[in-house]
Enzyme design. Structure first.
Site, PDB file in Angstrom:
ATOM      1  N   ASP A  92      43.081  34.657  31.989  1.00  0.00           N
ATOM      2  CA  ASP A  92      43.912  35.890  31.932  1.00  0.00           C
ATOM      3  C   ASP A  92      45.223  34.952  31.711  1.00  0.00           C
ATOM      4  O   ASP A  92      45.380  34.017  32.001  1.00  0.00           O
ATOM      5  CB  ASP A  92      44.004  36.484  32.372  1.00  0.00           C
ATOM      6  CG  ASP A  92      44.283  38.833  31.691  1.00  0.00           C
ATOM      7  OD1 ASP A  92      44.432  39.244  32.127  1.00  0.00           O
ATOM      8  OD2 ASP A  92      44.647  37.731  30.346  1.00  0.00           O
ATOM      9  N   SER A  93      45.803  35.745  30.278  1.00  0.00           N
ATOM     10  CA  SER A  93      48.017  35.765  29.941  1.00  0.00           C
ATOM     11  C   SER A  93      48.855  35.351  30.745  1.00  0.00           C
ATOM     12  O   SER A  93      50.329  34.857  30.859  1.00  0.00           O
ATOM     13  CB  SER A  93      47.812  35.095  28.406  1.00  0.00           C
ATOM     14  OG  SER A  93      48.127  37.134  28.531  1.00  0.00           O
ATOM     15  N   GLY A  94      48.212  36.150  32.195  1.00  0.00           N
ATOM     16  CA  GLY A  94      49.620  37.002  32.551  1.00  0.00           C
ATOM     17  C   GLY A  94      50.037  38.352  32.035  1.00  0.00           C
ATOM     18  O   GLY A  94      50.825  38.978  33.156  1.00  0.00           O
ATOM     19  N   GLY A  95      49.911  38.698  30.711  1.00  0.00           N
ATOM     20  CA  GLY A  95      50.161  40.121  30.177  1.00  0.00           C
ATOM     21  C   GLY A  95      50.276  40.949  31.764  1.00  0.00           C
ATOM     22  O   GLY A  95      51.106  41.637  32.441  1.00  0.00           O
ATOM     23  N   ASP A 146      49.924  39.308  25.994  1.00  0.00           N
ATOM     24  CA  ASP A 146      50.003  40.503  25.176  1.00  0.00           C
ATOM     25  C   ASP A 146      51.133  41.656  26.347  1.00  0.00           C
ATOM     26  O   ASP A 146      50.664  41.024  27.336  1.00  0.00           O
ATOM     27  CB  ASP A 146      48.625  41.063  25.126  1.00  0.00           C
ATOM     28  CG  ASP A 146      47.876  40.547  26.204  1.00  0.00           C
ATOM     29  OD1 ASP A 146      47.881  39.835  27.070  1.00  0.00           O
ATOM     30  OD2 ASP A 146      46.734  41.078  26.507  1.00  0.00           O
ATOM     31  N   GLN A 188      44.943  45.589  21.019  1.00  0.00           N
ATOM     32  CA  GLN A 188      45.625  46.722  21.690  1.00  0.00           C
ATOM     33  C   GLN A 188      45.870  48.089  20.863  1.00  0.00           C
ATOM     34  O   GLN A 188      44.994  48.039  20.369  1.00  0.00           O
ATOM     35  CB  GLN A 188      47.575  46.241  21.715  1.00  0.00           C
ATOM     36  CG  GLN A 188      47.350  45.142  22.833  1.00  0.00           C
ATOM     37  CD  GLN A 188      47.106  45.438  24.314  1.00  0.00           C
ATOM     38  OE1 GLN A 188      46.592  46.396  24.631  1.00  0.00           O
ATOM     39  NE2 GLN A 188      46.529  44.305  25.387  1.00  0.00           N
ATOM     40  N   GLY A 215      44.020  46.345  26.671  1.00  0.00           N
ATOM     41  CA  GLY A 215      44.628  47.722  26.890  1.00  0.00           C
ATOM     42  C   GLY A 215      43.359  49.297  27.303  1.00  0.00           C
ATOM     43  O   GLY A 215      44.330  50.300  27.141  1.00  0.00           O
ATOM     44  N   ASP A 265      34.588  41.599  32.111  1.00  0.00           N
ATOM     45  CA  ASP A 265      34.732  41.428  33.521  1.00  0.00           C
ATOM     46  C   ASP A 265      35.585  42.248  34.076  1.00  0.00           C
ATOM     47  O   ASP A 265      36.255  43.384  33.873  1.00  0.00           O
ATOM     48  CB  ASP A 265      36.291  40.131  33.452  1.00  0.00           C
ATOM     49  CG  ASP A 265      37.722  40.974  33.213  1.00  0.00           C
ATOM     50  OD1 ASP A 265      38.178  41.428  32.692  1.00  0.00           O
ATOM     51  OD2 ASP A 265      38.349  41.468  34.306  1.00  0.00           O
ATOM     52  N   CYS A 303      16.352  41.752  45.321  1.00  0.00           N
ATOM     53  CA  CYS A 303      17.446  41.100  45.265  1.00  0.00           C
ATOM     54  C   CYS A 303      16.680  40.208  46.152  1.00  0.00           C
ATOM     55  O   CYS A 303      16.319  40.176  47.343  1.00  0.00           O
ATOM     56  CB  CYS A 303      18.478  41.424  45.773  1.00  0.00           C
ATOM     57  SG  CYS A 303      19.587  40.587  45.386  1.00  0.00           S
ATOM     58  N   CYS A 305      19.135  37.215  46.380  1.00  0.00           N
ATOM     59  CA  CYS A 305      20.290  36.707  47.116  1.00  0.00           C
ATOM     60  C   CYS A 305      20.082  36.308  48.411  1.00  0.00           C
ATOM     61  O   CYS A 305      18.540  36.805  49.065  1.00  0.00           O
ATOM     62  CB  CYS A 305      21.038  37.514  46.591  1.00  0.00           C
ATOM     63  SG  CYS A 305      22.698  38.890  47.828  1.00  0.00           S
ATOM     64  N   CYS A 308      20.183  39.170  50.949  1.00  0.00           N
ATOM     65  CA  CYS A 308      19.473  39.671  51.057  1.00  0.00           C
ATOM     66  C   CYS A 308      17.831  39.399  51.678  1.00  0.00           C
ATOM     67  O   CYS A 308      16.486  40.274  51.975  1.00  0.00           O
ATOM     68  CB  CYS A 308      18.699  40.504  49.310  1.00  0.00           C
ATOM     69  SG  CYS A 308      20.604  42.207  49.144  1.00  0.00           S
ATOM     70  N   HIS A 334      25.694  39.118  47.432  1.00  0.00           N
ATOM     71  CA  HIS A 334      25.112  40.226  46.682  1.00  0.00           C
ATOM     72  C   HIS A 334      25.572  40.807  45.928  1.00  0.00           C
ATOM     73  O   HIS A 334      25.113  40.861  44.897  1.00  0.00           O
ATOM     74  CB  HIS A 334      24.691  41.001  48.374  1.00  0.00           C
ATOM     75  CG  HIS A 334      23.973  42.374  47.328  1.00  0.00           C
ATOM     76  ND1 HIS A 334      22.908  42.082  46.947  1.00  0.00           N
ATOM     77  CD2 HIS A 334      24.622  43.499  47.392  1.00  0.00           C
ATOM     78  CE1 HIS A 334      22.208  43.227  46.313  1.00  0.00           C
ATOM     79  NE2 HIS A 334      23.594  44.177  46.467  1.00  0.00           N
TER      80      HIS A 334
HETATM   81  C1  726 Z   1      40.700  46.600  35.469  1.00  0.00           C
HETATM   82  N1  726 Z   1      41.385  46.906  33.692  1.00  0.00           N
HETATM   83  C2  726 Z   1      42.123  46.041  33.040  1.00  0.00           C
HETATM   84  N2  726 Z   1      42.311  44.634  33.957  1.00  0.00           N
HETATM   85  C3  726 Z   1      42.922  44.348  32.212  1.00  0.00           C
HETATM   86  C4  726 Z   1      43.856  43.220  32.042  1.00  0.00           C
HETATM   87  C5  726 Z   1      43.241  41.604  33.215  1.00  0.00           C
HETATM   88  C6  726 Z   1      41.737  41.603  32.876  1.00  0.00           C
HETATM   89  C7  726 Z   1      42.326  40.809  35.162  1.00  0.00           C
HETATM   90  O1  726 Z   1      42.088  41.668  35.697  1.00  0.00           O
HETATM   91  C8  726 Z   1      43.259  41.523  36.805  1.00  0.00           C
HETATM   92  O2  726 Z   1      44.247  40.709  37.043  1.00  0.00           O
HETATM   93  C9  726 Z   1      44.769  42.423  36.643  1.00  0.00           C
HETATM   94  C10 726 Z   1      41.628  40.723  37.374  1.00  0.00           C
HETATM   95  O3  726 Z   1      42.919  39.099  38.893  1.00  0.00           O
HETATM   96  C11 726 Z   1      42.815  40.536  39.957  1.00  0.00           C
HETATM   97  C12 726 Z   1      42.385  38.872  36.363  1.00  0.00           C
HETATM   98  O4  726 Z   1      40.601  37.893  36.491  1.00  0.00           O
HETATM   99  C13 726 Z   1      41.508  36.929  36.983  1.00  0.00           C
HETATM  100  C14 726 Z   1      41.421  39.053  34.451  1.00  0.00           C
HETATM  101  O5  726 Z   1      41.522  38.614  33.912  1.00  0.00           O
HETATM  102  C15 726 Z   1      40.769  38.207  33.279  1.00  0.00           C
HETATM  103  C16 726 Z   1      44.512  42.939  30.622  1.00  0.00           C
HETATM  104  N3  726 Z   1      44.665  41.763  30.742  1.00  0.00           N
HETATM  105  C17 726 Z   1      45.820  41.468  29.323  1.00  0.00           C
HETATM  106  N4  726 Z   1      45.959  39.649  29.163  1.00  0.00           N
HETATM  107  N5  726 Z   1      45.666  42.013  28.707  1.00  0.00           N
HETATM  108  C18 726 Z   1      45.093  43.697  28.483  1.00  0.00           C
HETATM  109  O6  726 Z   1      44.442  44.451  27.476  1.00  0.00           O
HETATM  110  C19 726 Z   1      44.277  43.858  29.853  1.00  0.00           C
HETATM  111  C20 726 Z   1      43.717  45.155  30.407  1.00  0.00           C
HETATM  112  C21 726 Z   1      42.585  46.004  30.730  1.00  0.00           C
HETATM  113  N6  726 Z   1      42.256  45.986  31.752  1.00  0.00           N
END
Ligand code: 726
Length: 371
Positions: A92-95, A146, A188, A215, A265, A303, A305, A308, A334
């Site tokens: 993920d980009s960190g936003g 984002d 978004q 979002g 995810d 299961c 796994c 289990c 599990h």
């Molecule tokens: C839960 N609802 C949820 N998670 C959103 C994540 C992050 C997914 C992220 O959610 C955790 O980060 C917090 C995970 O780490 C604990 C990340 O895994 C590495 C995961 O990255 C894909 C979003 N990421 C971006 N860049 N933009 C989004 O609009 C967005 C929306 C989300 N809703």
């Protein structure tokens, strides 16, 4: 290298069976992607993950940038080598993380300035830096930088936010030069269908090989999340993978696969494992519950796994109550296996043309099914 092949269209819904092929291998879709925030899916080894059927895992730009640093990981051969995972990785980009971990984050056209939650140091995360980090990590699929709009934002704020995200997505496309890596756009538009349509249009106009619906699952009502996902999914190009970020429960996965969404995810399986909430074919089981104290039964008889097939509920409860580290591994293993098996059941139903009409059972703890 990136391909998405649709192998079978479900007749009774928009669900489709597919395969995403990357440099590090193929992901069979619909796919559930375990979350590995800090270069590890907590408590599990890569071998555990493969035994559970995971074909792709997630990494986190924000966390790995702050610690141990993306340049160090690049120096050591990239994230795959660093964590000994030779299959696909999506970062993920960190936003989202910046906003979920820093209530002092400040947004400008340049990007987001924030203080590290580790040592309070000041940082600017820009679209260019977000791409630089993900390129250094060497993930197979990287996400545009984002701004996930807060669910309580007004229509005007939401429009401004989605337009900023579009400008940032364009800058990500400019900055992304690394071959063998694919950049996904993120749609978004907050809680407004018309703005979801607008954000989808702007994001598609930029052109990406895959699209995430962002979002959502940010605190809104479940029904609202499903309605907005249902509205947005068909707006995205048929031939590209669709990824719904942060979703979801077993039932959400079925409901959203039926909308034509391919990738998911969620921290649920790993986070709930750590607080003793286990997903089974008979519903949720709270392993702390005294009723498991002397139970020689497996957690889930259906299961296959490692947990289990080798341990009793009595043992799992003992470990958890004794706060043993091994409990984290067995519970996480599990729950990840359950989510992977749940998704492979969905893929099989699409392949066989059967309806996607089953639900996750009510909690075993509340039911009187006696097991
Ligand atoms: C839960 N609802 C949820 N998670 C959103 C994540 C992050 C997914 C992220 O959610 C955790 O980060 C917090 C995970 O780490 C604990 C990340 O895994 C590495 C995961 O990255 C894909 C979003 N990421 C971006 N860049 N933009 C989004 O609009 C967005 C929306 C989300 N809703």
């Amino acid at each position: 290298m990136f391909e998405f092949e649709i192998q079978k269209q479900h007749t009774a819904s928009r669900a489709r069976l597919g395969a995403v092929t990357t440099v590090h291998g193929t992901i069979h879709t619909p796919a559930f992607m375990p979350v590995g925030t800090q270069a590890t899916v907590k408590a599990l080894s890569p071998e555990d993950l493969k035994d559970c059927g995971a074909e792709i895992i997630l990494g986190n730009t924000y966390h790995l940038y702050l610690r141990p640093g993306h340049k160090l990981i690049e120096q050591l051969g990239g994230l795959h080598r660093f964590m000994n995972w030779d299959r696909p990785i999506l970062t993920d980009s960190g936003g989202y993380q910046v906003f979920s971990l820093n209530d002092l984050a400040k947004v400008t056209e340049d990007g987001v300035t924030f203080r590290s939650h580790l040592d309070g140091s000041l940082h600017l995360l820009s679209p260019e830096l977000a791409v630089e980090i993900q390129q250094a990590l060497g993930a197979d699929i990287i996400m545009a930088f984002d701004e996930p709009t807060p669910p309580d934002a007004s229509e005007t704020q939401t429009l401004k936010s989605l337009e900023l995200s579009t400008r940032w997505a364009a800058r990500c496309r400019q900055a992304h030069t690394r071959a063998g890596q694919t950049l996904f756009g993120i749609v978004q538009g907050g809680m407004f269908k018309s703005l979801r349509t607008e954000s989808a249009r702007q994001t598609i106009d930029l052109g990406f090989k895959g699209y995430a619906i962002g979002g959502l699952s940010v605190g809104e009502e479940k029904g609202v999340m499903l309605e907005l996902a249902e509205h947005t999914a068909p707006l995205l190009p048929e031939e590209a993978p669709r990824y719904l970020m942060g979703v979801g429960t077993p039932d959400d996965l079925i409901d959203c696969v039926k909308m034509g969404i391919d990738m998911f995810d969620c921290v649920l399986p790993t986070r709930n494992a750590r607080n003793g909430t286990l997903y089974t074919s008979r519903g949720k089981v709270n392993i702390r519950n005294a009723r498991h104290r002397s139970s020689d039964l497996p957690l889930d008889p259906e299961c296959a796994c490692y947990t289990c097939t080798h341990y009793s509920r009595a043992y799992l409860r003992h470990l958890y109550v004794a706060d043993e580290i091994f409990a984290m591994r067995l519970n996480s293993l599990h729950n990840i296996a359950f989510f992977q098996t749940w998704m492979s059941g969905i893929r099989r139903a699409i392949a066989d043309g059967r309806p996607l009409d089953w639900r996750f059972p009510e909690s075993e703890d509340s039911g009187n099914n006696g097991s």
